[in-house]
Write an enzyme that holds these catalytic residues in place. Sequence first.
Site: not given
Lengths: 95, 208
Positions: B112, B115-117
């Site tokens: 991602c 962000c950090s999905c």
Amino acid sequence: MSPRFRPGDAVRVRAWDPPGHVRTPFYTRGRRGVVLAVAAVHPNPEELAYGRSGLPAQPVYRVAFSQAELWGEAAERTSDRTVADLQERWLEPAP
Amino acid sequence: MSHPHDDPHPHQPDIEDAPLGYHETLTEALLALLRDKGVFSADELRRTLEEIDSRSPADGARLVARSWIDPAFRERLLHDVNAAARELGIDAGGIPIRAVADTEQVHNVIVCTLCSCYPRLLLGAAPDWYKSRAYRSRVVREPRAVLREFGLELPDEVQVVVHDATAELRYLVLPCRPAGTEGWDEPALAALVTRDCMIGTAMPIVPG
């Protein structure tokens, strides 16, 4: 809102730089890709981020880009691909 | 053996020794308000955190192993991961997860970049490196170099496909079943499927 693009359609990501919360990665902007599928139809997160409704819901597409298209001469392997999920309002037809 | 007191052990800072940052202060204030106004109790918050921490890659590994021994399940998993997980009593949450299947010719890896999905309900909390700028920026730019640093050298004829989870979907890599596992049962197969196999930074390996 029925999807404007179909799998196999060539699209170009808008070379656009609006302020605020944006969900289209910079490296895809202005780049040409191919629609793989409609991933979802979802309220616009770029509006939801500010507490607004995000309506009407927008189709989100899985769009595939070749590494050559994304990185040009600097591509590590031109035939490798990256797939990103992009909202319809960011895409234009690229026949 | 005693040691001289003018030679103290190196001091390892306690968690409170660093100043609270802006976002930590904001989080603490918001939590206090939500508790004081009775939106949720401290006990409910703790139970929710326990539930989050209880998730592990074992759930994702069960899905992968089942898909290797049951072709009909594999089809259902590729169609709808969340529904297929429910069949096995696994709650994959309300965010749609899509399985991307490796083949002999294609190797998938997820990131991602914004962000950090991450498919947290199937893999547990994301590793710190997955959230790092280095991984997020490099894996779209030079995936083969990044995978090599994870010890994964891909043959030239295999195409790498990087999936950037920029929107309302999460991704789970469905690796190929390794050779030499014919006749293995589901738990034995699941034990081969590590977290990184489902991110795409590793491939299942049969211990030799």
